[in-house]
Design a protein around this motif. Structure first.
Motif, PDB file in Angstrom:
ATOM      1  N   TYR A   1       0.840  -1.209   0.000  1.00  0.00           N
ATOM      2  CA  TYR A   1       0.000   0.000   0.000  1.00  0.00           C
ATOM      3  C   TYR A   1       0.872   1.255   0.000  1.00  0.00           C
ATOM      4  O   TYR A   1       0.576   2.221  -0.714  1.00  0.00           O
ATOM      5  CB  TYR A   1      -0.913   0.006   1.223  1.00  0.00           C
ATOM      6  CG  TYR A   1      -1.609   1.330   1.423  1.00  0.00           C
ATOM      7  CD1 TYR A   1      -2.679   1.693   0.606  1.00  0.00           C
ATOM      8  CD2 TYR A   1      -1.187   2.220   2.414  1.00  0.00           C
ATOM      9  CE1 TYR A   1      -3.314   2.921   0.768  1.00  0.00           C
ATOM     10  CE2 TYR A   1      -1.823   3.441   2.580  1.00  0.00           C
ATOM     11  CZ  TYR A   1      -2.876   3.787   1.756  1.00  0.00           C
ATOM     12  OH  TYR A   1      -3.496   4.999   1.915  1.00  0.00           O
ATOM     13  N   GLU A   2       1.928   1.241   0.793  1.00  0.00           N
ATOM     14  CA  GLU A   2       2.828   2.400   0.840  1.00  0.00           C
ATOM     15  C   GLU A   2       3.437   2.670  -0.535  1.00  0.00           C
ATOM     16  O   GLU A   2       3.548   3.826  -0.968  1.00  0.00           O
ATOM     17  CB  GLU A   2       3.920   2.163   1.874  1.00  0.00           C
ATOM     18  CG  GLU A   2       3.418   2.207   3.318  1.00  0.00           C
ATOM     19  CD  GLU A   2       4.515   1.953   4.332  1.00  0.00           C
ATOM     20  OE1 GLU A   2       4.453   2.525   5.424  1.00  0.00           O
ATOM     21  OE2 GLU A   2       5.448   1.183   4.016  1.00  0.00           O
TER      22      GLU A   2
ATOM     23  N   LYS B   1       2.184   1.873  -3.430  1.00  0.00           N
ATOM     24  CA  LYS B   1       1.127   2.294  -4.343  1.00  0.00           C
ATOM     25  C   LYS B   1       0.669   3.717  -4.068  1.00  0.00           C
ATOM     26  O   LYS B   1       0.461   4.512  -4.994  1.00  0.00           O
ATOM     27  CB  LYS B   1      -0.050   1.324  -4.218  1.00  0.00           C
ATOM     28  CG  LYS B   1      -1.301   1.688  -5.004  1.00  0.00           C
ATOM     29  CD  LYS B   1      -2.411   0.683  -4.711  1.00  0.00           C
ATOM     30  CE  LYS B   1      -3.728   1.099  -5.342  1.00  0.00           C
ATOM     31  NZ  LYS B   1      -3.658   1.042  -6.822  1.00  0.00           N
ATOM     32  N   SER B   2       0.514   4.061  -2.781  1.00  0.00           N
ATOM     33  CA  SER B   2      -0.079   5.347  -2.408  1.00  0.00           C
ATOM     34  C   SER B   2       0.943   6.452  -2.158  1.00  0.00           C
ATOM     35  O   SER B   2       0.572   7.626  -2.092  1.00  0.00           O
ATOM     36  CB  SER B   2      -0.919   5.179  -1.148  1.00  0.00           C
ATOM     37  OG  SER B   2      -0.081   4.861  -0.045  1.00  0.00           O
ATOM     38  N   LYS B   3       2.203   6.052  -1.976  1.00  0.00           N
ATOM     39  CA  LYS B   3       3.258   6.991  -1.591  1.00  0.00           C
ATOM     40  C   LYS B   3       2.998   7.592  -0.202  1.00  0.00           C
ATOM     41  O   LYS B   3       3.502   8.668   0.135  1.00  0.00           O
ATOM     42  CB  LYS B   3       3.403   8.131  -2.617  1.00  0.00           C
ATOM     43  CG  LYS B   3       3.546   7.672  -4.045  1.00  0.00           C
ATOM     44  CD  LYS B   3       4.752   6.765  -4.245  1.00  0.00           C
ATOM     45  CE  LYS B   3       4.886   6.350  -5.714  1.00  0.00           C
ATOM     46  NZ  LYS B   3       5.964   5.342  -5.898  1.00  0.00           N
ATOM     47  N   LYS B   4       2.201   6.877   0.595  1.00  0.00           N
ATOM     48  CA  LYS B   4       1.919   7.309   1.956  1.00  0.00           C
ATOM     49  C   LYS B   4       2.442   6.265   2.943  1.00  0.00           C
ATOM     50  O   LYS B   4       2.693   5.126   2.569  1.00  0.00           O
ATOM     51  CB  LYS B   4       0.419   7.528   2.148  1.00  0.00           C
ATOM     52  CG  LYS B   4      -0.128   8.674   1.303  1.00  0.00           C
ATOM     53  CD  LYS B   4      -1.592   8.909   1.590  1.00  0.00           C
ATOM     54  CE  LYS B   4      -2.114  10.091   0.778  1.00  0.00           C
ATOM     55  NZ  LYS B   4      -3.554  10.350   1.037  1.00  0.00           N
TER      56      LYS B   4
ATOM     57  N   GLY C   1      -6.803   9.529   5.163  1.00  0.00           N
ATOM     58  CA  GLY C   1      -5.815   8.470   5.023  1.00  0.00           C
ATOM     59  C   GLY C   1      -6.359   7.129   5.470  1.00  0.00           C
ATOM     60  O   GLY C   1      -6.103   6.096   4.850  1.00  0.00           O
TER      61      GLY C   1
ATOM     62  N   GLU D   1      -8.702   5.806   2.808  1.00  0.00           N
ATOM     63  CA  GLU D   1      -7.954   5.332   1.644  1.00  0.00           C
ATOM     64  C   GLU D   1      -7.325   3.968   1.922  1.00  0.00           C
ATOM     65  O   GLU D   1      -7.340   3.069   1.066  1.00  0.00           O
ATOM     66  CB  GLU D   1      -6.869   6.351   1.279  1.00  0.00           C
ATOM     67  CG  GLU D   1      -6.122   5.996  -0.002  1.00  0.00           C
ATOM     68  CD  GLU D   1      -5.114   7.060  -0.390  1.00  0.00           C
ATOM     69  OE1 GLU D   1      -4.162   6.736  -1.134  1.00  0.00           O
ATOM     70  OE2 GLU D   1      -5.276   8.226   0.046  1.00  0.00           O
ATOM     71  N   LEU D   2      -6.783   3.796   3.131  1.00  0.00           N
ATOM     72  CA  LEU D   2      -6.183   2.517   3.489  1.00  0.00           C
ATOM     73  C   LEU D   2      -7.247   1.415   3.539  1.00  0.00           C
ATOM     74  O   LEU D   2      -7.033   0.306   3.031  1.00  0.00           O
ATOM     75  CB  LEU D   2      -5.485   2.620   4.841  1.00  0.00           C
ATOM     76  CG  LEU D   2      -4.896   1.316   5.400  1.00  0.00           C
ATOM     77  CD1 LEU D   2      -3.850   0.733   4.460  1.00  0.00           C
ATOM     78  CD2 LEU D   2      -4.293   1.549   6.786  1.00  0.00           C
TER      79      LEU D   2
ATOM     80  N   TYR E   1      -8.155   0.242   0.143  1.00  0.00           N
ATOM     81  CA  TYR E   1      -7.145  -0.674  -0.393  1.00  0.00           C
ATOM     82  C   TYR E   1      -7.264  -2.063   0.221  1.00  0.00           C
ATOM     83  O   TYR E   1      -7.201  -3.082  -0.481  1.00  0.00           O
ATOM     84  CB  TYR E   1      -5.747  -0.118  -0.144  1.00  0.00           C
ATOM     85  CG  TYR E   1      -4.653  -1.125  -0.453  1.00  0.00           C
ATOM     86  CD1 TYR E   1      -4.292  -1.410  -1.767  1.00  0.00           C
ATOM     87  CD2 TYR E   1      -4.003  -1.809   0.573  1.00  0.00           C
ATOM     88  CE1 TYR E   1      -3.308  -2.347  -2.050  1.00  0.00           C
ATOM     89  CE2 TYR E   1      -3.022  -2.749   0.299  1.00  0.00           C
ATOM     90  CZ  TYR E   1      -2.687  -3.010  -1.016  1.00  0.00           C
ATOM     91  OH  TYR E   1      -1.721  -3.953  -1.297  1.00  0.00           O
TER      92      TYR E   1
END
Length: 418
Positions: free
Chosen positions: A55-56, A58-61, A316, A319-320, A323
């Motif tokens: 996820y990190e 993909k999302s850049k978060k 956030g 969004e998580l 996913y």
């Protein structure tokens, strides 16, 4: 996992007890979301790390994971959610989720559910609160069954029992062969619940079982007395001193070929077997007691994620969760932990182990699916009455009348309180 403390924590009223704060939310900051994790065992911890890393990327978060010992997490969940919880946290479907939704501690994610795909109506129901809103993202499930080692059955010439009489006969034979027929540990207060559930559903049917746990049937009825009587007849074949043994220790005795069988959920023995021995692990459905009910009901709890009402990074967190609801998120997790089953119909099952495929067949062929005793009843009833009652039965199995009368008396008090 440990549910004794899960239930105790869930049953605590707001501010009723001051527990030490063992859960502390991470500071997510502007570029990441914090996540409270109870996946402290090595196998699931690694698998979740892989999913969050994906996820990190993909999302850049950033996902800042706050991993707490499973038992401590459950012990302090009520205080945690009323304090400064993480944005997202791991928990369970059904009543375990609904309890906190009714307390106003969870964020409504019904709008996210409108865009989710691959979840059955049954899964949506298990993710829905009493108010009709969705609060939960299901991630995986795992069936309960009777586990054994294939090599032991082949070496001894044991056949899979389909009826309860065959089940007892097999246990007697194992005992003669020098094996402990049933590996058994109930130190945490919940593992024995699975045996009760199956005995009740096989002897009295799923509808009676659910009605019993919801307070609509009497615990001192002839049907419940029969369940405990059937169980009493099996106890001589169980490991002694169950109340002082963890489920991990019980599963290890199965792995070490000291015991022949055990009634647990799919991840429990799987995580205690060495990788080289995992292909030797197998299971069969809990045997039939009454042909009117057969083996129609299967115990298959669902675990997943929720967003706390006090989430600081709400966007956030949403969004998580979006996913984590995708097949890809489940595929990544299960690549590292083959001891669970994906709930999303779009998940890739091509890499499933034979045991996972068998688990899918068991659950998909079930006419009814239960969530487990402590998830199908009120948390306060499970924590303050049922855990102690079952452990008392294991110590003193001959006073069934006294046991069920005491359960029924306490049930009436708790359910009458609303």
């Amino acid at each position: 996992m440990s549910r004794r403390t899960l239930l105790r924590g869930a049953a605590l009223g707001a501010g009723a007890v001051a527990l030490p704060s063992l859960l502390a939310a991470c500071d997510s900051g502007p570029s990441g979301v914090s996540l409270g994790s109870n996946a402290s065992d090595a196998v699931p911890k690694k698998a979740f790390a892989a999913a969050f890393a994906a996820y990190e990327k993909k999302s850049k978060k950033t996902v800042k994971v706050n991993t707490v010992n499973h038992e401590n997490f459950q012990e302090n969940i009520n205080r945690y959610l009323q304090g400064t919880p993480d944005d997202v946290f791991m928990w369970f479907a059904g009543n375990r989720m609904q309890y906190f939704a009714q307390k106003g501690l969870l964020a409504d994610i019904s709008d996210l559910w409108q865009h989710f795909g691959g979840f059955s109506d049954a899964l949506k129901k298990q993710s829905t609160g009493a108010d009709g809103k969705q609060y939960f993202v299901p991630y995986y499930y795992y069936p309960w069954a009777v586990f054994h080692r294939k090599s032991v059955f082949q070496e001894k010439g044991y056949e899979i029992p389909k009826t309860f009489d065959e089940y007892r006969a097999l246990a007697k034979r194992m005992q003669r062969d020098g094996l402990v027929p049933f590996a058994f540990g109930d130190k945490d207060g919940w593992p024995a619940m699975g045996t009760f559930d199956y005995l009740d559903m096989r002897a009295n049917g799923y509808d009676f079982h659910i009605a019993l746990l919801s307070g609509r049937k009497s615990w001192n009825s002839p049907q419940v007395k029969q369940v405990f009587d059937l169980w009493r007849g099996l106890l001589p074949y169980h490991q002694k001193g169950a109340n002082g043994r963890t489920w991990q220790e019980a599963a290890q005795s199965l792995a070490q070929k000291k015991a022949g069988m055990t009634v647990l959920g799919l991840p429990h023995p799987g995580q205690q077997f060495a990788a080289a021995d995992r292909d030797d692990l197998d299971f069969f459905p809990f045997p039939e007691i009454d042909s009117a009910f057969g083996r129609d009901a299967v115990e298959a709890p669902v675990d997943g994620f929720l967003m706390s009402k006090k989430a600081r990074d709400k966007s956030g967190a949403r969004e998580l969760l979006t996913y984590l609801a995708t097949p890809a998120a489940e595929d990544i997790y299960l690549a590292s932990d083959p001891n669970n089953i994906a709930v999303n119909s779009g998940a890739d099952t091509s890499a499933y182990t034979p045991l996972q495929k068998k688990a899918v067949q068991l659950v998909s062929g079930a006419r009814q699916i239960s969530q487990f005793m402590d998830r199908d009843t009120r948390p306060d009833f499970a924590s303050t009455v049922l855990i102690q009652a079952i452990q008392q039965f294991l110590n003193r199995p001959d006073d069934i009348d006294g046991l069920v009368n005491d359960i029924e008396r306490q049930k009436k008090q708790i359910f009458a309180a609303g």
